[in-house]
Motif scaffolding. Structure first.
Motif, PDB file in Angstrom:
ATOM      1  N   GLY A   8       0.814  -1.229   0.000  1.00  0.00           N
ATOM      2  CA  GLY A   8       0.000   0.000   0.000  1.00  0.00           C
ATOM      3  C   GLY A   8       0.835   1.261   0.000  1.00  0.00           C
ATOM      4  O   GLY A   8       0.704   2.115   0.881  1.00  0.00           O
ATOM      5  N   LEU A  13       0.678   6.711   4.494  1.00  0.00           N
ATOM      6  CA  LEU A  13       1.865   6.326   5.275  1.00  0.00           C
ATOM      7  C   LEU A  13       2.763   5.382   4.488  1.00  0.00           C
ATOM      8  O   LEU A  13       3.993   5.412   4.653  1.00  0.00           O
ATOM      9  N   GLY A  14       2.171   4.544   3.623  1.00  0.00           N
ATOM     10  CA  GLY A  14       2.989   3.644   2.802  1.00  0.00           C
ATOM     11  C   GLY A  14       3.948   4.427   1.920  1.00  0.00           C
ATOM     12  O   GLY A  14       5.134   4.083   1.808  1.00  0.00           O
ATOM     13  N   ASP A  58      -2.472  -6.520  -4.785  1.00  0.00           N
ATOM     14  CA  ASP A  58      -3.790  -6.239  -4.208  1.00  0.00           C
ATOM     15  C   ASP A  58      -3.928  -7.179  -3.024  1.00  0.00           C
ATOM     16  O   ASP A  58      -4.126  -8.391  -3.194  1.00  0.00           O
ATOM     17  N   THR A  59      -3.815  -6.635  -1.836  1.00  0.00           N
ATOM     18  CA  THR A  59      -3.790  -7.498  -0.646  1.00  0.00           C
ATOM     19  C   THR A  59      -5.163  -8.089  -0.332  1.00  0.00           C
ATOM     20  O   THR A  59      -5.283  -8.921   0.564  1.00  0.00           O
ATOM     21  N   ALA A  89      -1.007  -1.841   3.947  1.00  0.00           N
ATOM     22  CA  ALA A  89      -2.250  -1.602   3.206  1.00  0.00           C
ATOM     23  C   ALA A  89      -3.464  -1.920   4.075  1.00  0.00           C
ATOM     24  O   ALA A  89      -3.481  -2.937   4.769  1.00  0.00           O
ATOM     25  N   VAL A 113      -8.846  -7.297   3.300  1.00  0.00           N
ATOM     26  CA  VAL A 113      -7.639  -6.458   3.145  1.00  0.00           C
ATOM     27  C   VAL A 113      -6.883  -6.320   4.468  1.00  0.00           C
ATOM     28  O   VAL A 113      -5.645  -6.384   4.498  1.00  0.00           O
ATOM     29  N   TYR A 161     -14.048  -1.311  10.831  1.00  0.00           N
ATOM     30  CA  TYR A 161     -12.593  -1.154  10.774  1.00  0.00           C
ATOM     31  C   TYR A 161     -11.960  -1.606  12.096  1.00  0.00           C
ATOM     32  O   TYR A 161     -10.989  -2.370  12.109  1.00  0.00           O
ATOM     33  N   ASP A 192       0.791   1.053  16.043  1.00  0.00           N
ATOM     34  CA  ASP A 192      -0.248   2.053  15.772  1.00  0.00           C
ATOM     35  C   ASP A 192       0.489   3.329  15.380  1.00  0.00           C
ATOM     36  O   ASP A 192       1.266   3.863  16.177  1.00  0.00           O
ATOM     37  N   PRO A 193       0.263   3.826  14.157  1.00  0.00           N
ATOM     38  CA  PRO A 193       1.026   4.995  13.714  1.00  0.00           C
ATOM     39  C   PRO A 193       0.553   6.321  14.305  1.00  0.00           C
ATOM     40  O   PRO A 193       1.145   7.369  14.016  1.00  0.00           O
ATOM     41  N   GLY A 194      -0.495   6.297  15.123  1.00  0.00           N
ATOM     42  CA  GLY A 194      -1.059   7.553  15.620  1.00  0.00           C
ATOM     43  C   GLY A 194      -2.072   8.087  14.618  1.00  0.00           C
ATOM     44  O   GLY A 194      -2.283   7.495  13.554  1.00  0.00           O
ATOM     45  N   ALA A 196      -2.804  10.158  11.932  1.00  0.00           N
ATOM     46  CA  ALA A 196      -1.965  10.867  10.961  1.00  0.00           C
ATOM     47  C   ALA A 196      -2.785  11.417   9.796  1.00  0.00           C
ATOM     48  O   ALA A 196      -3.821  10.868   9.425  1.00  0.00           O
ATOM     49  N   GLY A 201      -6.804   8.744   7.726  1.00  0.00           N
ATOM     50  CA  GLY A 201      -6.824   9.509   8.981  1.00  0.00           C
ATOM     51  C   GLY A 201      -7.989  10.500   9.004  1.00  0.00           C
ATOM     52  O   GLY A 201      -8.586  10.742  10.044  1.00  0.00           O
TER      53      GLY A 201
HETATM   54  N1  LIG Z   1      -3.772   7.558   9.197  1.00  0.00           N
HETATM   55  C1  LIG Z   1      -4.109   7.217  10.440  1.00  0.00           C
HETATM   56  O1  LIG Z   1      -4.487   8.064  11.262  1.00  0.00           O
HETATM   57  C2  LIG Z   1      -4.013   5.780  10.890  1.00  0.00           C
HETATM   58  C3  LIG Z   1      -4.327   5.495  12.227  1.00  0.00           C
HETATM   59  C4  LIG Z   1      -4.223   4.183  12.672  1.00  0.00           C
HETATM   60  C5  LIG Z   1      -3.788   3.194  11.815  1.00  0.00           C
HETATM   61  N2  LIG Z   1      -3.486   3.495  10.521  1.00  0.00           N
HETATM   62  C6  LIG Z   1      -3.034   2.395   9.671  1.00  0.00           C
HETATM   63  O2  LIG Z   1      -1.884   2.787   8.941  1.00  0.00           O
HETATM   64  C7  LIG Z   1      -1.870   2.123   7.674  1.00  0.00           C
HETATM   65  C8  LIG Z   1      -1.746   3.144   6.557  1.00  0.00           C
HETATM   66  O3  LIG Z   1      -2.876   3.996   6.628  1.00  0.00           O
HETATM   67  P1  LIG Z   1      -2.979   5.370   5.817  1.00  0.00           P
HETATM   68  O4  LIG Z   1      -3.443   6.378   6.780  1.00  0.00           O
HETATM   69  O5  LIG Z   1      -1.754   5.605   5.037  1.00  0.00           O
HETATM   70  O6  LIG Z   1      -4.204   5.022   4.835  1.00  0.00           O
HETATM   71  P2  LIG Z   1      -4.538   5.601   3.394  1.00  0.00           P
HETATM   72  O7  LIG Z   1      -4.045   6.975   3.260  1.00  0.00           O
HETATM   73  O8  LIG Z   1      -5.991   5.354   3.173  1.00  0.00           O
HETATM   74  O9  LIG Z   1      -3.685   4.650   2.438  1.00  0.00           O
HETATM   75  C9  LIG Z   1      -3.993   3.290   2.386  1.00  0.00           C
HETATM   76  C10 LIG Z   1      -3.076   2.603   1.400  1.00  0.00           C
HETATM   77  O10 LIG Z   1      -3.465   1.234   1.360  1.00  0.00           O
HETATM   78  C11 LIG Z   1      -3.688   0.890  -0.004  1.00  0.00           C
HETATM   79  N3  LIG Z   1      -4.667  -0.166  -0.161  1.00  0.00           N
HETATM   80  C12 LIG Z   1      -5.966  -0.187   0.187  1.00  0.00           C
HETATM   81  N4  LIG Z   1      -6.533  -1.337  -0.191  1.00  0.00           N
HETATM   82  C13 LIG Z   1      -5.560  -2.061  -0.789  1.00  0.00           C
HETATM   83  C14 LIG Z   1      -5.515  -3.338  -1.385  1.00  0.00           C
HETATM   84  N5  LIG Z   1      -6.614  -4.117  -1.485  1.00  0.00           N
HETATM   85  N6  LIG Z   1      -4.345  -3.768  -1.887  1.00  0.00           N
HETATM   86  C15 LIG Z   1      -3.224  -3.009  -1.814  1.00  0.00           C
HETATM   87  N7  LIG Z   1      -3.206  -1.780  -1.291  1.00  0.00           N
HETATM   88  C16 LIG Z   1      -4.376  -1.314  -0.776  1.00  0.00           C
HETATM   89  C17 LIG Z   1      -4.158   2.168  -0.669  1.00  0.00           C
HETATM   90  O11 LIG Z   1      -4.028   2.038  -2.077  1.00  0.00           O
HETATM   91  P3  LIG Z   1      -5.106   2.711  -3.103  1.00  0.00           P
HETATM   92  O12 LIG Z   1      -4.716   4.139  -3.291  1.00  0.00           O
HETATM   93  O13 LIG Z   1      -4.962   1.890  -4.331  1.00  0.00           O
HETATM   94  O14 LIG Z   1      -6.440   2.594  -2.444  1.00  0.00           O
HETATM   95  C18 LIG Z   1      -3.199   3.155  -0.028  1.00  0.00           C
HETATM   96  O15 LIG Z   1      -1.955   3.105  -0.649  1.00  0.00           O
HETATM   97  C19 LIG Z   1      -3.162   1.302   7.620  1.00  0.00           C
HETATM   98  O16 LIG Z   1      -2.889  -0.015   8.016  1.00  0.00           O
HETATM   99  C20 LIG Z   1      -4.056   1.979   8.624  1.00  0.00           C
HETATM  100  O17 LIG Z   1      -5.034   1.123   9.158  1.00  0.00           O
HETATM  101  C21 LIG Z   1      -3.584   4.755  10.036  1.00  0.00           C
END
Ligand SMILES: NC(=O)c1ccc[n+]([C@@H]2O[C@H](COP(=O)([O-])OP(=O)(O)OC[C@H]3O[C@@H](n4cnc5c(N)ncnc54)[C@H](OP(=O)(O)O)[C@@H]3O)[C@@H](O)[C@H]2O)c1
Length: 241
Positions: A8, A13-14, A58-59, A89, A113, A161, A192-194, A196, A201
């Motif tokens: 992802g 964050l990825g 695609d996870t 992801a 996922v 979620y 847990d990344p906080g 973000a 987020g």
């Molecule tokens: N941001 C926060 O506050 C927060 C808090 C707690 C935990 N997290 C965790 O941190 C991680 C990253 O979150 P994020 O905030 O960066 O989320 P994000 O901005 O929504 O990005 C999610 C990433 O996952 C990819 N993804 C989604 N479904 C997928 C699939 N079936 N196969 C492959 N890739 C897929 C998306 O790709 P597409 O663009 O193709 O959809 C995107 O690159 C996640 O595990 C999330 O649960 C985030």
């Protein structure tokens, strides 16, 4: 010359993991993206280093994770193995739903996922001989996965979620124990990344992705064997289950 694999990575964050890791020419990066055809890869290509391999994964699809393992093997050659696997992801679908109106389709899509994806990625990478003896596996979870914190909070958010992330936490405990019989030096943890500032987020997020990811990478690089099965915050504190 460490090898990192992150899922992802086209945004959020990825993408930030790739950006920070690509700063060192020592790092080889396998950057998974959901689709090479339909995903916007411009930011990822800009962040990538010459030793970054952008591969499709695609996870939510077993066939795609199989193909990812094969493509990673080709990219790394016969002998090189992955030192750090970051299952990043995830999806947060239908965050308005509560436990009283959960949509079965949305819940299943999130299970696919957020839980089955990390489970099968680890399994298929192990089967393919892609993991180093001392691999560090980091599953990205959420504070919303904590039963303890949720029980203390008057508000309940993102039911589907949070249910799937709690399942990911349990999966991680199993992986930490099960991987040991194959790779005794392996460590599997949660971070847990906080809250973000990414699409997931959403509004109100407080942390810059750069700070969140820098913290998670510090946790990852500081892991000791006895940490396997732990649930960390981005600042390295233990989060109650
Ligand atoms: N941001 C926060 O506050 C927060 C808090 C707690 C935990 N997290 C965790 O941190 C991680 C990253 O979150 P994020 O905030 O960066 O989320 P994000 O901005 O929504 O990005 C999610 C990433 O996952 C990819 N993804 C989604 N479904 C997928 C699939 N079936 N196969 C492959 N890739 C897929 C998306 O790709 P597409 O663009 O193709 O959809 C995107 O690159 C996640 O595990 C999330 O649960 C985030």
């Amino acid at each position: 010359m460490p090898v990192y694999c992150i899922t992802g990575t086209n945004r959020g964050l990825g993408l930030e993991f790739v950006r920070q890791l690509a700063r060192s020419s020592d790092n080889t990066i396998i950057a998974g993206v959901r689709s090479l055809a339909s995903t916007d890869l411009s930011d990822l290509r800009a962040a990538a280093s010459p030793s970054t391999h952008i591969l499709e994964c695609d996870t939510g699809s077993l066939a795609s994770i199989h193909a990812f393992a094969k493509a990673a093997r080709l990219a790394l050659g016969e002998d090189r193995k992955i030192d750090y696997l970051i299952n990043n992801a995830a999806v947060n679908l239908a965050s308005h739903q509560t436990s009283l109106n959960l949509g079965p389709d949305e819940l299943q899509a999130q299970m696919a996922v957020n839980v089955i994806g990390p489970a099968k990625t680890l399994e298929l990478f192990l089967d393919a001989g892609l993991l180093s003896q001392h691999v560090r596996v980091l599953n990205m979870t959420s504070g919303l996965a904590s039963l303890h914190l949720t029980a203390q909070s008057p508000a309940r958010k993102c039911a589907g979620y949070s249910i799937t992330k709690a399942a990911l936490n349990m999966l991680t405990l199993h992986q930490a124990a099960d991987l040991r019989s194959h790779l005794p030096g392996a460590v599997v943890v949660l971070a847990d990344p906080g809250w973000a500032k990414t699409r997931l987020g959403g509004e109100g997020a407080v942390m810059e992705p750069s700070d969140s990811v820098a913290g998670v990478l510090k946790v990852l690089h500081g892991l000791r064997p006895e940490d396997s099965g732990s649930f960390f915050s981005h600042s390295g504190d233990k989060i109650p289950w």
